[in-house]
Scaffold this active site. Structure first.
Site, PDB file in Angstrom:
ATOM      1  N   CYS A  35       0.827  -1.209   0.000  1.00  0.00           N
ATOM      2  CA  CYS A  35       0.000   0.000   0.000  1.00  0.00           C
ATOM      3  C   CYS A  35       0.864   1.263   0.000  1.00  0.00           C
ATOM      4  CB  CYS A  35      -0.885   0.038   1.234  1.00  0.00           C
ATOM      5  SG  CYS A  35      -2.135  -1.251   1.300  1.00  0.00           S
ATOM      6  N   GLU A  59       0.731   3.866   1.904  1.00  0.00           N
ATOM      7  CA  GLU A  59       1.160   4.306   3.242  1.00  0.00           C
ATOM      8  C   GLU A  59       2.465   3.617   3.649  1.00  0.00           C
ATOM      9  OE1 GLU A  59      -1.836   3.302   2.272  1.00  0.00           O
ATOM     10  OE2 GLU A  59      -3.406   3.981   3.632  1.00  0.00           O
ATOM     11  N   CYS A 103      -6.047   0.239   5.242  1.00  0.00           N
ATOM     12  CA  CYS A 103      -6.279  -1.177   5.558  1.00  0.00           C
ATOM     13  C   CYS A 103      -5.716  -1.488   6.948  1.00  0.00           C
ATOM     14  CB  CYS A 103      -5.652  -2.073   4.491  1.00  0.00           C
ATOM     15  SG  CYS A 103      -3.866  -2.268   4.646  1.00  0.00           S
ATOM     16  N   CYS A 150      -1.811  -1.537   7.300  1.00  0.00           N
ATOM     17  CA  CYS A 150      -1.190  -0.199   7.360  1.00  0.00           C
ATOM     18  C   CYS A 150      -1.432   0.463   8.709  1.00  0.00           C
ATOM     19  CB  CYS A 150      -1.713   0.681   6.227  1.00  0.00           C
ATOM     20  SG  CYS A 150      -1.024   0.208   4.632  1.00  0.00           S
TER      21      CYS A 150
HETATM   22  N1  THU Z   1      -4.488   0.524  -0.983  1.00  0.00           N
HETATM   23  C1  THU Z   1      -3.578   1.436  -0.526  1.00  0.00           C
HETATM   24  O1  THU Z   1      -2.525   1.644  -1.140  1.00  0.00           O
HETATM   25  N2  THU Z   1      -3.869   2.110   0.613  1.00  0.00           N
HETATM   26  C2  THU Z   1      -5.057   2.038   1.276  1.00  0.00           C
HETATM   27  O2  THU Z   1      -5.238   2.727   2.269  1.00  0.00           O
HETATM   28  C3  THU Z   1      -6.112   1.140   0.792  1.00  0.00           C
HETATM   29  C4  THU Z   1      -5.705   0.202  -0.275  1.00  0.00           C
HETATM   30  C5  THU Z   1      -4.204  -0.164  -2.251  1.00  0.00           C
HETATM   31  C6  THU Z   1      -3.789  -1.603  -2.162  1.00  0.00           C
HETATM   32  C7  THU Z   1      -4.186  -2.107  -3.529  1.00  0.00           C
HETATM   33  O3  THU Z   1      -3.133  -1.836  -4.441  1.00  0.00           O
HETATM   34  C8  THU Z   1      -5.376  -1.266  -3.933  1.00  0.00           C
HETATM   35  O4  THU Z   1      -5.358  -0.138  -3.067  1.00  0.00           O
HETATM   36  C9  THU Z   1      -6.707  -1.968  -3.810  1.00  0.00           C
HETATM   37  O5  THU Z   1      -6.848  -2.557  -2.570  1.00  0.00           O
END
Ligand code: THU
Length: 135
Positions: free
Chosen positions: A56, A58, A89, A92
């Site tokens: 992610c 973050e 998520c 994170c």
């Molecule tokens: N994702 C993030 O990068 N940060 C978040 O806070 C929520 C989800 C990304 C992970 C994945 O690449 C995509 O969003 C879909 O879940």
């Protein structure tokens, strides 16, 4: 209560979205992590064909900062393709609390509106290094 102006950090989170690599979800996320000394580390989500290896935005931001020796933080802003506020998520939440402490978490929506939380509101009763000390 005075609310800190996080518009600049929010703008950086939106800008960081452009480097996102989400070929599977097509969901772009950008993060901007503010250090105690006022520097900003950006991050974006980077997906992998072995889906579980996706990272992610973050966590990219916080690992970038850690890898350069930075340990003290104030806030992180996150923007996504969702027009509504995008909550982080669970993974994170844990990583941020562990590595940054109870910083401000700013969600940015599609209209550049912001919603500010303490990380402890998003992850109450968190597990941390204190819990390992009784071992
Ligand atoms: N994702 C993030 O990068 N940060 C978040 O806070 C929520 C989800 C990304 C992970 C994945 O690449 C995509 O969003 C879909 O879940």
């Amino acid at each position: 209560m005075t609310q800190i102006d996080y518009n600049h950090l929010a703008q950086k989170a939106v800008e960081s979205k452009k480097f996102a690599h989400p070929p599977y979800s097509n969901f772009h996320v950008g993060a901007a992590l503010l250090t105690e000394s006022g520097e900003i580390y950006s991050g974006c989500n980077v997906e992998n064909s072995s889906f579980g290896l996706t990272i992610c935005a973050e966590r990219v931001a916080v690992f970038k900062a850690y890898s350069e020796g930075i340990r003290k933080f104030k806030a992180i802003a996150v923007a996504s393709d969702d027009q509504n506020f995008c909550p982080p998520c669970g993974a994170c939440r844990q990583v941020l609390m562990d590595l940054c402490g109870d910083i401000d978490f700013i969600m940015v929506d599609g209209k550049m509106q912001t919603k500010v939380f303490k990380l402890s509101e998003l992850l109450p009763y968190a597990f941390g290094d204190e819990n390992l000390k009784s071992k």
